[in-house]
Design a protein around this motif. Structure first.
Motif: not given
Length: 389
Positions: A2-4, A135, A137, A150-152
């Protein structure tokens, strides 16, 4: 994982953005299809506008650029009889710097670990998902294993052929394209340049460009029909043609040498709108291509990255949704101006197969006007050194 922000592509655009986001305290990960060696093997442009130099300075990565880059105060247009010098520094107060894109990439690559920027090389089967949601990805494979981020936000810095742009629905997009009827045959050689500034030449046999990467490495081009093959052009044949097209003064100062690299690059103008859809933003060649006339490709990528970083910093640090919403409009305003300049300089300096005597007279008249008009030279200089961001 996960990251921004997930960044696809570790060329200059992706690495620039990764460094800028990390410097802002925004978490990000970069993935790249190729190996580091392959990325560094790409021979690309080397004329940097102030926006690109400024990003290197901002990141504290400009030491080698300052030590090895060649500061250029102007460039030249050749019409077969003379050199028309465009005094960029005198007319705008600005310069450009000759420093190869490969060297920019190397500097960004080598500094990534110390900034904590994670770059994953050698991934395949990259796919972008759920970009219309909050959300999104990215999935990929590497060494037989599946990966996911997964990121914003997802940022596509993956070039013209990458998967990012293709993830935007056709119903939400427009494409604008001009394919040119010739390519640039280039030779890179370890020889000193024939002139201390670039020369763009319009000759009856076709276009030529004398450029450089350093005091001891030169890059030359001629335009050729798309039907030509590199293997049909020996080094001697190419040097002979360059000497004719660049004119006797440049030829007299030209040093010949064996090719380190020789290739034919097709030319096109291309813009994809919008440069943002949902949680996906596009930067660089993923969104636009310019012909190399005018040296705008890398510099446009740098301005995209500048706008993208501002937009993402606004979102994550100030909860400013308008910053991301306005990214595409801001970036495209500069893109289209640079497309116009590259297109107009390409039209001016090349002989198109469909052109007749009238079009040739228009080229001659335009070059005469440029040679005699400080205002015309100032407009060219303003665009060449780079419009404000």
């Amino acid at each position: 994982m996960k990251t921004q922000v997930a960044i696809i592509g570790a060329g200059p655009a992706g690495l620039f953005l990764g460094h800028l986001l990390k410097a802002e305290g925004i978490d990000c990960v970069v993935i790249e299809r190729q190996t580091p060696d392959h990325v560094l093997s790409r021979i690309r442009a080397g004329v940097l506008e102030q926006v690109t130099v400024g990003l290197m300075e901002r990141l504290g990565l400009d030491a080698r650029l300052k030590a090895e880059g060649l500061v250029e105060g102007g460039f030249n247009l050749a019409d077969g009889e003379r050199l028309i010098r465009i005094d960029c520094q005198g007319l705008t107060g600005k310069t450009v710097v000759v420093y190869g894109q490969t060297e920019i990439t190397r500097d960004l690559m080598e500094a990534a670990p110390s900034r904590g920027l994670e770059v994953i090389y050698g991934v395949g089967d990259v796919a972008v998902h759920d970009i219309e949601s909050d959300a999104p990805y990215v999935t990929w494979t590497k060494d037989g294993s599946a990966g996911r981020i997964d990121a914003r936000f997802i940022i596509g810095c993956d070039g013209f052929h990458g998967p990012s742009r293709k993830a935007i629905p056709a119903s939400a997009a427009r494409e604008f394209e001009r394919v040119y009827p010739f390519g640039w045959l280039g030779i890179l050689a370890d020889v000193p340049p024939c002139h201390d500034e670039l020369i763009y030449a319009n000759h009856e046999r076709g276009f030529a460009l004398a450029s450089m990467r350093s005091h001891t490495r030169s890059r030359y081009y001629i335009d050729v029909p798309l039907t030509e093959k590199v293997e049909d052009w020996s080094d001697d044949r190419l040097w002979d043609e360059l000497a004719i097209r660049l004119g006797p003064d440049a030829a007299a100062n030209m040093t010949r040498g064996p090719a380190l690299e020789k290739s034919i690059a097709p030319l096109r103008s291309y813009v994809f709108e919008p440069m943002r859809h949902g949680s996906l933003l596009l930067c660089g060649d993923a969104a636009h291509i310019v012909p190399p006339t005018g040296a705008k490709g890398l510099n446009l990528a740098a301005s995209d990255v500048h706008y993208a970083c501002e937009a993402l910093a606004g979102w994550f640090k100030r909860n400013d949704a308008d910053a991301v919403a306005g990214y595409s409009e801001r970036a495209l305003a500069r893109v289209w101006k640079s497309e116009r300049f590259s297109w107009s300089l390409t039209k001016l300096m090349h002989r198109f197969p469909e052109d007749g005597p009238f079009e040739r007279k228009m080229q001659v008249a335009e070059l005469e006007y440029i040679a005699s008009s400080v205002a015309a030279q100032a407009a060219i200089a303003e665009n060449y050194v780079g419009l404000p961001v």
